[in-house]
Structures are given as structure tokens and as C-alpha cells.
Design an enzyme around this catalytic site. Structure first.
Site, PDB file in Angstrom:
ATOM      1  N   TYR A   1      17.738 -31.949  48.939  1.00 55.63           N
ATOM      2  CA  TYR A   1      18.727 -32.647  48.111  1.00 55.63           C
ATOM      3  C   TYR A   1      19.077 -34.039  48.657  1.00 55.63           C
ATOM      4  O   TYR A   1      19.386 -34.958  47.901  1.00 55.63           O
ATOM      5  CB  TYR A   1      20.003 -31.796  47.971  1.00 55.63           C
ATOM      6  CG  TYR A   1      19.799 -30.492  47.210  1.00 55.63           C
ATOM      7  CD1 TYR A   1      18.798 -30.366  46.258  1.00 55.63           C
ATOM      8  CD2 TYR A   1      20.624 -29.401  47.434  1.00 55.63           C
ATOM      9  CE1 TYR A   1      18.611 -29.179  45.552  1.00 55.63           C
ATOM     10  CE2 TYR A   1      20.452 -28.206  46.728  1.00 55.63           C
ATOM     11  CZ  TYR A   1      19.437 -28.110  45.804  1.00 55.63           C
ATOM     12  OH  TYR A   1      19.264 -26.939  45.104  1.00 55.63           O
TER      13      TYR A   1
ATOM     14  N   HIS B   1      29.189 -26.496  45.696  1.00 54.36           N
ATOM     15  CA  HIS B   1      29.703 -27.658  44.959  1.00 54.36           C
ATOM     16  C   HIS B   1      30.407 -28.666  45.862  1.00 54.36           C
ATOM     17  O   HIS B   1      30.149 -29.868  45.789  1.00 54.36           O
ATOM     18  CB  HIS B   1      30.664 -27.201  43.848  1.00 54.36           C
ATOM     19  CG  HIS B   1      29.966 -26.569  42.682  1.00 54.36           C
ATOM     20  ND1 HIS B   1      30.600 -26.246  41.514  1.00 54.36           N
ATOM     21  CD2 HIS B   1      28.671 -26.183  42.506  1.00 54.36           C
ATOM     22  CE1 HIS B   1      29.736 -25.705  40.659  1.00 54.36           C
ATOM     23  NE2 HIS B   1      28.563 -25.640  41.257  1.00 54.36           N
TER      24      HIS B   1
ATOM     25  N   LYS C   1      30.953 -26.503  36.264  1.00 60.01           N
ATOM     26  CA  LYS C   1      32.118 -25.663  36.535  1.00 60.01           C
ATOM     27  C   LYS C   1      31.665 -24.475  37.376  1.00 60.01           C
ATOM     28  O   LYS C   1      30.500 -24.090  37.266  1.00 60.01           O
ATOM     29  CB  LYS C   1      32.819 -25.216  35.245  1.00 60.01           C
ATOM     30  CG  LYS C   1      31.936 -24.812  34.071  1.00 60.01           C
ATOM     31  CD  LYS C   1      31.012 -23.652  34.185  1.00 60.01           C
ATOM     32  CE  LYS C   1      31.552 -22.334  34.568  1.00 60.01           C
ATOM     33  NZ  LYS C   1      30.497 -21.271  34.586  1.00 60.01           N
TER      34      LYS C   1
HETATM   35  N1  LIG Z   1      28.947 -25.736  31.541  1.00 61.21           N
HETATM   36  C1  LIG Z   1      28.356 -24.625  31.123  1.00 61.21           C
HETATM   37  O1  LIG Z   1      28.410 -24.263  29.941  1.00 61.21           O
HETATM   38  C2  LIG Z   1      27.558 -23.816  32.094  1.00 61.21           C
HETATM   39  C3  LIG Z   1      26.709 -22.798  31.634  1.00 61.21           C
HETATM   40  C4  LIG Z   1      25.954 -22.092  32.574  1.00 61.21           C
HETATM   41  C5  LIG Z   1      26.091 -22.381  33.928  1.00 61.21           C
HETATM   42  N2  LIG Z   1      26.958 -23.352  34.332  1.00 61.21           N
HETATM   43  C6  LIG Z   1      27.148 -23.680  35.742  1.00 61.21           C
HETATM   44  O2  LIG Z   1      25.966 -24.358  36.177  1.00 61.21           O
HETATM   45  C7  LIG Z   1      25.697 -24.020  37.530  1.00 61.21           C
HETATM   46  C8  LIG Z   1      24.286 -23.428  37.586  1.00 61.21           C
HETATM   47  O3  LIG Z   1      24.196 -22.285  36.751  1.00 61.21           O
HETATM   48  P1  LIG Z   1      22.781 -21.719  36.260  1.00 61.21           P
HETATM   49  O4  LIG Z   1      23.028 -20.480  35.522  1.00 61.21           O
HETATM   50  O5  LIG Z   1      22.010 -22.800  35.589  1.00 61.21           O
HETATM   51  O6  LIG Z   1      22.154 -21.350  37.672  1.00 61.21           O
HETATM   52  P2  LIG Z   1      20.646 -21.116  38.146  1.00 61.21           P
HETATM   53  O7  LIG Z   1      19.692 -21.154  37.013  1.00 61.21           O
HETATM   54  O8  LIG Z   1      20.681 -19.918  39.022  1.00 61.21           O
HETATM   55  O9  LIG Z   1      20.363 -22.408  39.034  1.00 61.21           O
HETATM   56  C9  LIG Z   1      21.073 -22.683  40.202  1.00 61.21           C
HETATM   57  C10 LIG Z   1      20.268 -23.691  41.010  1.00 61.21           C
HETATM   58  O10 LIG Z   1      20.960 -23.887  42.234  1.00 61.21           O
HETATM   59  C11 LIG Z   1      20.027 -24.188  43.247  1.00 61.21           C
HETATM   60  N3  LIG Z   1      20.400 -23.486  44.489  1.00 61.21           N
HETATM   61  C12 LIG Z   1      20.680 -24.085  45.673  1.00 61.21           C
HETATM   62  N4  LIG Z   1      20.975 -23.193  46.620  1.00 61.21           N
HETATM   63  C13 LIG Z   1      20.855 -21.981  46.044  1.00 61.21           C
HETATM   64  C14 LIG Z   1      21.003 -20.654  46.535  1.00 61.21           C
HETATM   65  N5  LIG Z   1      21.327 -20.402  47.822  1.00 61.21           N
HETATM   66  N6  LIG Z   1      20.800 -19.642  45.687  1.00 61.21           N
HETATM   67  C15 LIG Z   1      20.485 -19.867  44.391  1.00 61.21           C
HETATM   68  N7  LIG Z   1      20.328 -21.120  43.865  1.00 61.21           N
HETATM   69  C16 LIG Z   1      20.504 -22.160  44.694  1.00 61.21           C
HETATM   70  C17 LIG Z   1      18.637 -23.774  42.755  1.00 61.21           C
HETATM   71  O11 LIG Z   1      17.892 -24.952  42.628  1.00 61.21           O
HETATM   72  P3  LIG Z   1      16.504 -25.268  43.416  1.00 61.21           P
HETATM   73  O12 LIG Z   1      16.086 -24.028  44.134  1.00 61.21           O
HETATM   74  O13 LIG Z   1      15.605 -25.642  42.317  1.00 61.21           O
HETATM   75  O14 LIG Z   1      16.856 -26.381  44.323  1.00 61.21           O
HETATM   76  C18 LIG Z   1      18.859 -23.202  41.371  1.00 61.21           C
HETATM   77  O15 LIG Z   1      17.925 -23.661  40.457  1.00 61.21           O
HETATM   78  C19 LIG Z   1      26.813 -23.080  37.974  1.00 61.21           C
HETATM   79  O16 LIG Z   1      27.841 -23.801  38.576  1.00 61.21           O
HETATM   80  C20 LIG Z   1      27.301 -22.472  36.652  1.00 61.21           C
HETATM   81  O17 LIG Z   1      28.636 -22.030  36.696  1.00 61.21           O
HETATM   82  C21 LIG Z   1      27.659 -24.073  33.433  1.00 61.21           C
END
Ligand SMILES: NC(=O)c1ccc[n+]([C@@H]2O[C@H](COP(=O)([O-])OP(=O)(O)OC[C@H]3O[C@@H](n4cnc5c(N)ncnc54)[C@H](OP(=O)(O)O)[C@@H]3O)[C@@H](O)[C@H]2O)c1
Length: 326
Positions: free
Chosen positions: A56, A77, A95
Site C-alpha cells: 500500500y 482504516h 464505512k
Molecule cells: N458503502 C457501502 O455501501 C459498502 C458496501 C460494502 C462494503 N463496504 C465497506 O467497504 C470495505 C470493504 O468491503 P468489501 O466487502 O468490499 O471487502 P472485501 O471484498 O473483503 O475487500 C477487502 C480488501 O481489503 C484488503 N485487505 C487488507 N488487509 C486485509 C486482511 N487482513 N484481510 C482481508 N482483506 C484485507 C484486501 O485487498 P488486497 O488483498 O487486494 O490488498 C481486500 O480486497 C469495508 O469497510 C466495508 O464495510 C461499504
């Protein structure tokens, strides 16, 4: 043109953030940084024409980038956002903003000092249905608002999902309850916590559902319910002395969905269109507006701080979590 980079090949980045960019003319994204290259990050890079780097810091330190989008598990975050601010970048943060009010206080103080924006992506606030709903409500001449009820719940996701992992900042209050609390903060003046309960799944050690009651300064009540091992619900109900207004897709209405509400008043029952909108694009556009509006930015940061404090108050009022009913 604002150059925004992404930290993490998250699902939300692929499904909502990148497609929304074509509707925000003054922002572009050409850079993605990941912990390690994966099939997912390579596919995302190919589909959206992104340059991928590993680590990152590679993107945090990139002088070509003005802002960073952080769709990371909540426990990451604070540290990632602080690093972005130190590097002089505006932060578009998913969020929940942080894990608690103390982290939020430090983060937002730093943002103010550096004249940078921190924005928390509760995009429902920027969907046109949010203001339209409130206009429709006033037009009903509902009399005093007595009760608001809202719920945001979804079925259990995969066991490896960060939402069920304590050390990654999992838990339903932060993931789903935050939406409901944020709605209360927008609809009530100075809400106070009357009661709160949260329920923990011992298998994961995180809360998987909960409920709370707030009161507003005029005696209105707000009842919230949230969960991440429940039937899907995404509702808001406004109960006045003479009218009722209900909606069923208030927090997650996708761009193609035409939001609707149903009103009941002395005139009878009526279904009203609240319109379709790309809430993600609107949220991004608001983020950009805040960059050149210091007074608005300060007010925005104060609201984020209040939101995080409200989540702390709800957690404290739960007085220790109860085991969930399975
Ligand atoms: N605003 C909204 O409507 C909305 C909707 C859904 C989610 N969200 C938010 O968006 C964020 C991500 O959600 P998501 O569902 O998209 O998550 P996700 O698909 O699981 O992605 C999370 C990303 O975080 C990175 N990461 C870094 N350290 C990690 C660890 N130790 N374990 C797992 N992942 C790690 C990974 O990226 P790399 O491995 O590629 O670096 C992974 O791709 C959260 O804060 C969630 O609350 C918001």
C-alpha cells in the site's frame, strides 16, 4: 482532474466505486495497490485499465495521486487513513470510519490541520431518495413525528469475510448498525441513547445483530435493528400523528433501482416514486466538493465525529453483549 488511487482489490471497489467514476467527470482512477497480486486484482486491473503495484505504501507515496479510496477491513482504516493524510492525500474512506470515537477524533483533527478531506462513504445520504422522502413526508402533513423505525440486515456471508473476524474490526454494529445510526443522526436533532442490546455469536466472537432506541429533542423515538445473520431488510418507516411513510430499499438502492415509498394518510394509501440515482457517484462528487469548501469540510468532519461517538454510546449502552439466538 482529481487522481484517486485504490488500496485493496475489494469487491466494493470493483462493483461500485470503479463503475461510478464514469458519472463523476472531474475524478479518474488509474492506480491500484494491493498487499499481493491475485487473480482478483489482475482481473480488476484488466477490466478498468489500472496500474497495479504491490504494497500500500507504493501508492500512498505516489506523488501523481491526490486522493486515496480505502475499501479495507475496518481495523485497518485508521492507520491507512492517517498514512494517507501524512502523505498529503484526501481520504475517501469506506464505512465504518474507524473502530471507535478516539481514532476518529485523532484522524479528523489531523485532516483539519492538513486542510484535507476525510469522507465516510455512507452513500445512501447522497441518493436523491433521501431528500425526496423527507419532502414527501412534509407534503403528507403528518403532524408531529412520533416514531422512526429502521432496519438494515443481511444474511450470513462466507466464514472468511472480515465482518465475522474480531481482529479485522468485524461485528454487526460497525458493519450494519452504522447505517441505521447514521440515518438517526440525519433525521433527529441531537439523538440520545435510551437503550441498546447487541448479541454475539460465540463461534466468531463478534456481535451478529442488535437493536437500539434513541430519542430526539422533541420526544420522537427512533428504533433501530441491524444484523449480519438475518433475513434481508433495508427499511425506514416514519410514523406521524396523522401519517405513515415506509420504504424498503433505503440504504442500498443500486443505480438501476427506482426507489419507492408507500404513504398512508387520511387521503388513503399511495405508492410514490422516489427515483433512481447513482448514490456512489453522488457521494464521490460530494467528497470532491469538500476539497474546496473549508467551512463545509469542518461541519462534515464534526458530523463524522458525532457518528463515531454515537456508535461508542450504543456499544457502551449494550452493557456487555448477550449470546445470539441461533
Ligand atoms: N458503502 C457501502 O455501501 C459498502 C458496501 C460494502 C462494503 N463496504 C465497506 O467497504 C470495505 C470493504 O468491503 P468489501 O466487502 O468490499 O471487502 P472485501 O471484498 O473483503 O475487500 C477487502 C480488501 O481489503 C484488503 N485487505 C487488507 N488487509 C486485509 C486482511 N487482513 N484481510 C482481508 N482483506 C484485507 C484486501 O485487498 P488486497 O488483498 O487486494 O490488498 C481486500 O480486497 C469495508 O469497510 C466495508 O464495510 C461499504
Amino acid at each position: 482532474m482529481i487522481e484517486i488511487g485504490i488500496l485493496g482489490a475489494a469487491s466494493i471497489a470493483k462493483n461500485r466505486f470503479l463503475p461510478a467514476l464514469e458519472h463523476v467527470p472531474n475524478v479518474r482512477c488509474r492506480h491500484l495497490a494491493v498487499r499481493e497480486e491475485s487473480e482478483r486484482s489482475l482481473a480488476m486491473a484488466k477490466e478498468f485499465g489500472l496500474h497495479v503495484t504491490t504494497g500500500y505504501e507504493s501508492l500512498i507515496d505516489n506523488p501523481e495521486v491526490d486522493a486515496l479510496y480505502l475499501p479495507l477491513p475496518p481495523a485497518l482504516h485508521f492507520e491507512a487513513a492517517m498514512a494517507a493524510l501524512e502523505a498529503g492525500k484526501h481520504v475517501f474512506l469506506e464505512k465504518p470510519l474507524t473502530l471507535n470515537g478516539e481514532e476518529a477524533r485523532i484522524l479528523l483533527k489531523r485532516a483539519q490541520k492538513k486542510n484535507l478531506v476525510v469522507h465516510e462513504n455512507y452513500m445512501f445520504l447522497y441518493h436523491r431518495q433521501w431528500t425526496k422522502l423527507q419532502q414527501v413526508w412534509q407534503d403528507l402533513a403528518p403532524g408531529p413525528l412520533r416514531l422512526i423505525r429502521s432496519s438494515f440486515c443481511f444474511p450470513k456471508r462466507g466464514p472468511n469475510d472480515f465482518r465475522y473476524q474480531k481482529d479485522l474490526g468485524g461485528g454487526a454494529l460497525l458493519d450494519a448498525g452504522g447505517y441505521v445510526a447514521r440515518a438517526a443522526l440525519d433525521l433527529l436533532e441531537d439523538p440520545k441513547v435510551l437503550s441498546a442490546e447487541s448479541f454475539v455469536d460465540p463461534q466468531y466472537g463478534v456481535d451478529t445483530y442488535g437493536t437500539f432506541t434513541l430519542s430526539g429533542t422533541k420526544g420522537e423515538l427512533f428504533q433501530g435493528f441491524y444484523g449480519m445473520d438475518n433475513a434481508y431488510q433495508c427499511t425506514l418507516e416514519l410514523h406521524g400523528a396523522r401519517a405513515l411513510l415506509t420504504t424498503d430499499r433505503i440504504y442500498t438502492s443500486p443505480p438501476e433501482h427506482e426507489a419507492r415509498a408507500v404513504s398512508s394518510s387520511p387521503k388513503g394509501q399511495e405508492e410514490v416514486s422516489l427515483g433512481a440515482d447513482n448514490a456512489f457517484a453522488q457521494s464521490l462528487a460530494h467528497f470532491c466538493t469538500l476539497m474546496d469548501a473549508p467551512a463545509l469540510r469542518l461541519k462534515h468532519h464534526q458530523t463524522l465525529l458525532r457518528q463515531q461517538a454515537l456508535l461508542d454510546e450504543l456499544r457502551a449502552a449494550s452493557k456487555g453483549n448477550k449470546p445470539c439466538r441461533k
